[in-house]
Motif scaffolding. Structure first.
Motif, PDB file in Angstrom:
ATOM      1  N   UNK A  13       0.840  -1.006  -0.110  1.00  0.00           N
ATOM      2  CA  UNK A  13       0.077   0.114   0.061  1.00  0.00           C
ATOM      3  C   UNK A  13       1.041   1.264   0.071  1.00  0.00           C
ATOM      4  N   UNK A  14       0.278   2.178  -0.409  1.00  0.00           N
ATOM      5  CA  UNK A  14       0.998   3.498  -0.322  1.00  0.00           C
ATOM      6  C   UNK A  14       1.572   3.655   1.092  1.00  0.00           C
ATOM      7  N   UNK A  15       2.974   4.268   1.116  1.00  0.00           N
ATOM      8  CA  UNK A  15       3.674   4.321   2.469  1.00  0.00           C
ATOM      9  C   UNK A  15       2.932   5.228   3.312  1.00  0.00           C
ATOM     10  N   UNK A  20      -5.660  -2.641   4.949  1.00  0.00           N
ATOM     11  CA  UNK A  20      -6.001  -3.749   5.232  1.00  0.00           C
ATOM     12  C   UNK A  20      -6.015  -4.590   3.692  1.00  0.00           C
ATOM     13  N   UNK A  21      -4.713  -4.954   3.170  1.00  0.00           N
ATOM     14  CA  UNK A  21      -4.528  -5.678   1.889  1.00  0.00           C
ATOM     15  C   UNK A  21      -3.792  -6.976   2.031  1.00  0.00           C
ATOM     16  N   UNK A  22      -4.739  -8.219   1.721  1.00  0.00           N
ATOM     17  CA  UNK A  22      -4.036  -9.358   2.276  1.00  0.00           C
ATOM     18  C   UNK A  22      -4.222 -10.574   1.008  1.00  0.00           C
ATOM     19  N   UNK A  23      -3.209 -11.354   0.867  1.00  0.00           N
ATOM     20  CA  UNK A  23      -3.358 -12.471  -0.118  1.00  0.00           C
ATOM     21  C   UNK A  23      -2.962 -13.600   0.917  1.00  0.00           C
ATOM     22  N   UNK A  24      -4.197 -14.519   0.971  1.00  0.00           N
ATOM     23  CA  UNK A  24      -3.962 -15.855   1.502  1.00  0.00           C
ATOM     24  C   UNK A  24      -4.066 -16.925   0.436  1.00  0.00           C
ATOM     25  N   UNK A  25      -3.083 -17.678   0.330  1.00  0.00           N
ATOM     26  CA  UNK A  25      -3.026 -18.904  -0.692  1.00  0.00           C
ATOM     27  C   UNK A  25      -2.714 -20.165   0.056  1.00  0.00           C
ATOM     28  N   UNK A  26      -3.592 -21.174  -0.314  1.00  0.00           N
ATOM     29  CA  UNK A  26      -3.549 -22.412   0.281  1.00  0.00           C
ATOM     30  C   UNK A  26      -2.931 -23.463  -0.800  1.00  0.00           C
ATOM     31  N   UNK A  42      -1.200  -0.675  -8.496  1.00  0.00           N
ATOM     32  CA  UNK A  42      -0.377  -1.630  -8.153  1.00  0.00           C
ATOM     33  C   UNK A  42      -0.923  -2.909  -7.480  1.00  0.00           C
ATOM     34  N   UNK A  43      -2.001  -2.663  -6.867  1.00  0.00           N
ATOM     35  CA  UNK A  43      -2.824  -3.936  -6.331  1.00  0.00           C
ATOM     36  C   UNK A  43      -3.401  -4.652  -7.483  1.00  0.00           C
ATOM     37  N   UNK A  87     -11.073  -3.809 -13.863  1.00  0.00           N
ATOM     38  CA  UNK A  87      -9.583  -4.153 -13.755  1.00  0.00           C
ATOM     39  C   UNK A  87      -9.103  -5.474 -13.699  1.00  0.00           C
ATOM     40  N   UNK A  88     -10.091  -6.331 -13.317  1.00  0.00           N
ATOM     41  CA  UNK A  88      -9.733  -7.561 -13.237  1.00  0.00           C
ATOM     42  C   UNK A  88      -9.616  -8.449 -14.465  1.00  0.00           C
ATOM     43  N   UNK A  89      -8.444  -8.681 -14.859  1.00  0.00           N
ATOM     44  CA  UNK A  89      -8.437  -9.522 -16.113  1.00  0.00           C
ATOM     45  C   UNK A  89      -8.787 -10.670 -16.349  1.00  0.00           C
ATOM     46  N   UNK A  90      -9.972 -11.304 -15.836  1.00  0.00           N
ATOM     47  CA  UNK A  90     -10.314 -12.523 -15.812  1.00  0.00           C
ATOM     48  C   UNK A  90     -11.729 -12.551 -15.756  1.00  0.00           C
TER      49      UNK A  90
END
Length: 98
Positions: A13-15, A20-26, A42-43, A87-90
């Motif tokens: 995120x911007x300094x 609250x930006x999170x990536x949860x990968x199983x 950027x996100x 902006x989601x490319x799918x």
């Protein structure tokens, strides 16, 4: 950070503006959670690179009639969320639950 074979990553995120930006990968699937809208480009670059993305949770803090307040506070309303989702490319299935 790893928790029971799941990897949790804080997304940038911007300094000096915590988000609250999170990536949860199983390994089998990923979930991304984000709030706020302060320069999301950027996100989206990162999100569009996640091959196993299954869930995308994005907070909207205001209703459309409060869009000006949403912009000032750097949060989203539903119409702004629609702009972001473009902006989601799918392709994605939409599930909305409150």
């Amino acid at each position: 950070m790893e928790l029971k074979k799941r990897k949790l990553t804080a997304l940038p995120a911007k300094p000096r503006r915590p988000r609250g930006r999170y990536h949860l990968d199983s390994g089998k699937g990923s979930l991304v959670f984000t709030r706020g809208h302060d320069h999301q480009r950027p996100l989206w670059v990162l999100v569009n690179k996640i091959a196993n993305l299954k869930y995308l949770i994005i907070e909207t803090a205001f209703c459309n009639r409060e869009k000006e307040l949403a912009v000032i506070s750097k949060h989203l309303c539903p119409s702004m969320l629609a702009e972001e989702l473009a902006k989601l490319e799918r392709s994605a299935e939409s599930t909305s639950r409150i």
